[in-house]
Scaffold this active site. Structure first.
Site, PDB file in Angstrom:
ATOM      1  N   ALA A   8       0.870  -1.151   0.033  1.00  0.00           N
ATOM      2  CA  ALA A   8      -0.072   0.023   0.063  1.00  0.00           C
ATOM      3  C   ALA A   8       1.031   1.166  -0.017  1.00  0.00           C
ATOM      4  CB  ALA A   8      -0.988  -0.043   1.302  1.00  0.00           C
ATOM      5  N   ASN A  10       3.716   3.958  -2.279  1.00  0.00           N
ATOM      6  CA  ASN A  10       3.459   5.078  -3.203  1.00  0.00           C
ATOM      7  C   ASN A  10       2.635   4.327  -4.398  1.00  0.00           C
ATOM      8  OD1 ASN A  10       4.353   7.129  -1.844  1.00  0.00           O
ATOM      9  ND2 ASN A  10       6.460   6.934  -2.621  1.00  0.00           N
ATOM     10  N   GLY A  12       0.993   1.393  -4.986  1.00  0.00           N
ATOM     11  CA  GLY A  12       0.095   0.372  -4.719  1.00  0.00           C
ATOM     12  C   GLY A  12      -1.030   1.564  -4.285  1.00  0.00           C
ATOM     13  N   ASP A  32      -0.774  -4.633   3.260  1.00  0.00           N
ATOM     14  CA  ASP A  32       0.448  -4.435   3.545  1.00  0.00           C
ATOM     15  C   ASP A  32       1.171  -5.055   4.922  1.00  0.00           C
ATOM     16  OD1 ASP A  32       2.179  -1.725   2.160  1.00  0.00           O
ATOM     17  OD2 ASP A  32       2.950  -2.573   4.176  1.00  0.00           O
ATOM     18  N   ARG A  88      17.325  -0.504 -11.072  1.00  0.00           N
ATOM     19  CA  ARG A  88      16.136  -1.350 -10.638  1.00  0.00           C
ATOM     20  C   ARG A  88      16.774  -2.772 -10.131  1.00  0.00           C
ATOM     21  NH1 ARG A  88      14.304   1.323 -15.238  1.00  0.00           N
ATOM     22  NH2 ARG A  88      12.374   2.413 -14.837  1.00  0.00           N
ATOM     23  N   VAL A 118       4.483  -5.884 -10.420  1.00  0.00           N
ATOM     24  CA  VAL A 118       4.947  -4.345 -10.585  1.00  0.00           C
ATOM     25  C   VAL A 118       6.227  -4.263  -9.968  1.00  0.00           C
ATOM     26  CG1 VAL A 118       4.478  -1.818  -9.926  1.00  0.00           C
ATOM     27  CG2 VAL A 118       2.594  -3.607 -10.604  1.00  0.00           C
ATOM     28  N   ASN A 120       9.988  -4.318  -8.610  1.00  0.00           N
ATOM     29  CA  ASN A 120      11.363  -4.574  -9.434  1.00  0.00           C
ATOM     30  C   ASN A 120      12.415  -5.415  -8.909  1.00  0.00           C
ATOM     31  OD1 ASN A 120      11.195  -2.620 -11.954  1.00  0.00           O
ATOM     32  ND2 ASN A 120      10.926  -1.076 -10.649  1.00  0.00           N
ATOM     33  N   ASP A 148       6.301   2.714 -19.714  1.00  0.00           N
ATOM     34  CA  ASP A 148       7.570   3.180 -20.534  1.00  0.00           C
ATOM     35  C   ASP A 148       6.924   3.737 -22.009  1.00  0.00           C
ATOM     36  OD1 ASP A 148       9.024   2.140 -18.365  1.00  0.00           O
ATOM     37  OD2 ASP A 148       9.475   0.170 -19.638  1.00  0.00           O
ATOM     38  N   ARG A 151       5.620   7.085 -21.075  1.00  0.00           N
ATOM     39  CA  ARG A 151       6.809   8.124 -21.064  1.00  0.00           C
ATOM     40  C   ARG A 151       7.259   8.347 -22.399  1.00  0.00           C
ATOM     41  NH1 ARG A 151       9.265   5.165 -15.747  1.00  0.00           N
ATOM     42  NH2 ARG A 151       8.078   6.471 -14.072  1.00  0.00           N
ATOM     43  N   HIS A 175      12.390  -4.090 -18.785  1.00  0.00           N
ATOM     44  CA  HIS A 175      11.966  -2.682 -18.110  1.00  0.00           C
ATOM     45  C   HIS A 175      13.123  -2.077 -17.322  1.00  0.00           C
ATOM     46  CE1 HIS A 175       9.529   0.116 -15.893  1.00  0.00           C
ATOM     47  NE2 HIS A 175       9.978  -0.210 -14.888  1.00  0.00           N
TER      48      HIS A 175
HETATM   49  N1  LIG Z   1       7.038  -1.853 -13.006  1.00  0.00           N
HETATM   50  C1  LIG Z   1       7.050  -0.557 -12.649  1.00  0.00           C
HETATM   51  O1  LIG Z   1       6.719  -0.004 -13.809  1.00  0.00           O
HETATM   52  C2  LIG Z   1       7.153   0.139 -11.611  1.00  0.00           C
HETATM   53  C3  LIG Z   1       7.842  -0.530 -10.450  1.00  0.00           C
HETATM   54  N2  LIG Z   1       8.078   0.008  -9.249  1.00  0.00           N
HETATM   55  C4  LIG Z   1       8.255  -0.655  -8.093  1.00  0.00           C
HETATM   56  O2  LIG Z   1       7.278  -1.101  -7.263  1.00  0.00           O
HETATM   57  C5  LIG Z   1       7.543  -1.226  -5.860  1.00  0.00           C
HETATM   58  C6  LIG Z   1       7.118  -0.446  -4.922  1.00  0.00           C
HETATM   59  O3  LIG Z   1       7.527   1.049  -5.298  1.00  0.00           O
HETATM   60  P1  LIG Z   1       6.900   2.012  -4.191  1.00  0.00           P
HETATM   61  O4  LIG Z   1       5.278   2.068  -3.803  1.00  0.00           O
HETATM   62  O5  LIG Z   1       7.293   3.327  -4.517  1.00  0.00           O
HETATM   63  O6  LIG Z   1       7.427   1.648  -2.859  1.00  0.00           O
HETATM   64  P2  LIG Z   1       6.967   1.832  -1.318  1.00  0.00           P
HETATM   65  O7  LIG Z   1       8.163   1.769  -0.196  1.00  0.00           O
HETATM   66  O8  LIG Z   1       6.149   3.282  -1.303  1.00  0.00           O
HETATM   67  O9  LIG Z   1       6.074   0.817  -1.298  1.00  0.00           O
HETATM   68  C7  LIG Z   1       6.120  -0.519  -0.795  1.00  0.00           C
HETATM   69  C8  LIG Z   1       5.070  -1.230   0.124  1.00  0.00           C
HETATM   70  O10 LIG Z   1       5.418  -2.483   0.109  1.00  0.00           O
HETATM   71  C9  LIG Z   1       5.236  -2.823   1.627  1.00  0.00           C
HETATM   72  N3  LIG Z   1       5.716  -4.259   1.856  1.00  0.00           N
HETATM   73  C10 LIG Z   1       6.863  -4.694   1.819  1.00  0.00           C
HETATM   74  N4  LIG Z   1       7.007  -6.106   2.092  1.00  0.00           N
HETATM   75  C11 LIG Z   1       5.752  -6.459   1.927  1.00  0.00           C
HETATM   76  C12 LIG Z   1       5.220  -7.655   2.117  1.00  0.00           C
HETATM   77  N5  LIG Z   1       5.981  -8.808   2.233  1.00  0.00           N
HETATM   78  N6  LIG Z   1       3.907  -7.908   2.219  1.00  0.00           N
HETATM   79  C13 LIG Z   1       3.189  -6.765   1.993  1.00  0.00           C
HETATM   80  N7  LIG Z   1       3.640  -5.426   1.729  1.00  0.00           N
HETATM   81  C14 LIG Z   1       4.853  -5.458   1.829  1.00  0.00           C
HETATM   82  C15 LIG Z   1       5.811  -1.898   2.307  1.00  0.00           C
HETATM   83  O11 LIG Z   1       5.487  -1.801   3.663  1.00  0.00           O
HETATM   84  C16 LIG Z   1       5.593  -0.678   1.521  1.00  0.00           C
HETATM   85  O12 LIG Z   1       4.594   0.130   2.172  1.00  0.00           O
HETATM   86  C17 LIG Z   1       9.138  -1.263  -5.969  1.00  0.00           C
HETATM   87  O13 LIG Z   1       9.871  -2.395  -6.227  1.00  0.00           O
HETATM   88  C18 LIG Z   1       9.446  -0.345  -7.396  1.00  0.00           C
HETATM   89  O14 LIG Z   1      10.745  -0.390  -7.756  1.00  0.00           O
HETATM   90  C19 LIG Z   1       7.780   1.484  -9.033  1.00  0.00           C
HETATM   91  C20 LIG Z   1       7.127   2.035 -10.235  1.00  0.00           C
HETATM   92  C21 LIG Z   1       7.179   1.646 -11.506  1.00  0.00           C
HETATM   93  O1  LIG Z   2      12.297   3.814 -11.970  1.00  0.00           O
HETATM   94  C1  LIG Z   2      12.111   2.873 -10.907  1.00  0.00           C
HETATM   95  O2  LIG Z   2      12.771   2.444 -10.206  1.00  0.00           O
HETATM   96  C2  LIG Z   2      10.680   2.489 -10.843  1.00  0.00           C
HETATM   97  C3  LIG Z   2      10.118   2.352 -12.092  1.00  0.00           C
HETATM   98  O3  LIG Z   2      10.185   0.895 -12.603  1.00  0.00           O
HETATM   99  C4  LIG Z   2       9.708   3.126 -13.157  1.00  0.00           C
HETATM  100  O4  LIG Z   2       9.058   4.333 -12.715  1.00  0.00           O
HETATM  101  O5  LIG Z   2       9.677   3.064 -14.260  1.00  0.00           O
END
Ligand SMILES: NC(=O)C1=CN([C@@H]2O[C@H](COP(=O)(O)OP(=O)(O)OC[C@H]3O[C@@H](n4cnc5c(N)ncnc54)[C@H](O)[C@@H]3O)[C@@H](O)[C@H]2O)C=CC1
Ligand SMILES: O=C([O-])CC(=O)C(=O)O
Length: 311
Positions: A8, A10, A12, A32, A88, A118, A120, A148, A151, A175
């Site tokens: 939950a 940023n 999520g 979470d 990543r 989602v 990384n 991507d 963007r 990615h």
């Molecule tokens: N595929 C894509 O295009 C993108 C991927 N990401 C990736 O998404 C992931 C999340 O990014 P954010 O939301 O910014 O991070 P964040 O730190 O804001 O949120 C991650 C959440 O996961 C929770 N969490 C950790 N372990 C857990 C578990 N075992 N069970 C349930 N919840 C758990 C944390 O408590 C935290 O609230 C990162 O790995 C980031 O690199 C981010 C943006 C784009």
């Molecule tokens: O850049 C990162 O680490 C998160 C992500 O995958 C994106 O925003 O494309």
């Protein structure tokens, strides 16, 4: 229709916000491990309902998978994001264990769901989720290409000084900062090739900016992006739940398509109620083929690091 979002944070929460705001699902469960965090995010989102007029029921739970039972779609965003200067790929050590456990937990309560990965490094996490759960490949979708591509359209719109919704363009490949392949040759401004309006040099600049789009935002924000990632997941979930059959670049297990097998990597896919309904195997030119092979090689070498997690 019920959607569970694990993590939950940023991305999520932004995804839950986007799904509810657009009325894509009737129910969203945020889960979470941080005590009370998902409950708080859900309450905050629900308090938008009267002002924005949505009817989705968003709830939050702390690590209670029974509340996620019978979800149609589960989105995995749990794990750590990168900080400025990181790739990543550096997140694999922590995120692999989290993604594997989460994927197993959600499947135990929603055996028929479609999983959207989602976290990384996303292509490798998608591969891990597939191998760890044994789900058929149409039901595990990695989200990266939708973001991507969005963007890419943004940077093309800046270069053209025209609205991004008038531009169609796609990014395939991994990615990653160096593995993405913006398909410049096929990008179009209202059906007209963008090369009619932009020089080769301008197009190369757009492609380069697209590839480091996530890193640029991480540098500006101190953590990685969330609004566009959340909206991109919602776009994908909409196509699944409403059987829209949109063509979206997704990370999917390849079985000979694009000359690759046993790898999850971004390619154009038709997305509908069965998840990945078709992989669109388009004809790449020699340079694009070489870039795709190189991208796949990088993703494959990252996948090799999963040996201990999958053992
Ligand atoms: N595929 C894509 O295009 C993108 C991927 N990401 C990736 O998404 C992931 C999340 O990014 P954010 O939301 O910014 O991070 P964040 O730190 O804001 O949120 C991650 C959440 O996961 C929770 N969490 C950790 N372990 C857990 C578990 N075992 N069970 C349930 N919840 C758990 C944390 O408590 C935290 O609230 C990162 O790995 C980031 O690199 C981010 C943006 C784009
Ligand atoms: O850049 C990162 O680490 C998160 C992500 O995958 C994106 O925003 O494309």
């Amino acid at each position: 229709m019920k959607v569970t979002i694990v993590g939950a944070g940023n991305v999520g929460a932004s995804c839950a916000d986007s799904i509810s705001y657009r009325g894509i699902a009737s129910e969203v469960v945020l889960l979470d491990i941080r005590e009370g965090f998902a409950e708080g995010k859900a309450m905050d989102i629900m308090q938008c309902a009267t002002n924005t007029g949505f009817n989705t029921n968003v709830s939050g739970v702390t690590n209670d998978y029974s509340k996620t039972a019978n979800s149609d779609v589960v989105v995995i965003t749990s794990g750590i994001p990168r900080k400025p200067g990181m790739t990543r790929e550096e997140l694999i050590g922590i995120n692999a264990g989290i993604v594997k456990t989460v994927a197993e937990n959600v499947l135990a309560h929603s055996p028929n769901c479609i999983v959207v990965v989602v976290s990384n490094p996303m292509d490798t996490m998608t591969y891990l989720a597939l191998k760890a759960t044994g789900l058929p490949k149409n039901r595990i979708i990695g989200m990266g290409g939708a973001l991507d591509s969005s963007r890419f359209r943004y940077y093309l719109s800046k270069a053209l000084d025209r609205p991004s919704n008038d531009i169609s363009a796609m990014v395939i490949g991994g990615h990653g900062d160096t593995t993405m392949i913006p398909l410049t040759r096929l990008a179009a401004y209202n059906g007209i090739p963008v090369s009619e309006f932009l020089s080769q040099e301008e197009l190369e600049k757009v492609a380069a900016a697209t590839m480091v789009g996530g890193a640029t935002l991480t540098g500006l924000l101190g953590t990685s992006a969330w609004y566009a990632p959340g909206a991109s997941v919602a776009y994908l979930v909409d196509s699944i739940l409403n059987d829209q059959k949109k063509m979206i670049a997704c990370s999917v297990m390849l079985d000979g398509e694009y000359g690759q097998s046993d790898i999850c990597i971004g390619v154009p896919c038709i997305i509908g109620k069965n998840g990945i309904e078709q992989i669109v195997d388009i004809k790449l030119n020699d340079a694009e083929k070489a870039a795709f092979a190189k991208s796949a090689e990088a993703v494959r070498s990252m996948n090799a690091d999963l040996k201990t997690v999958l053992a």
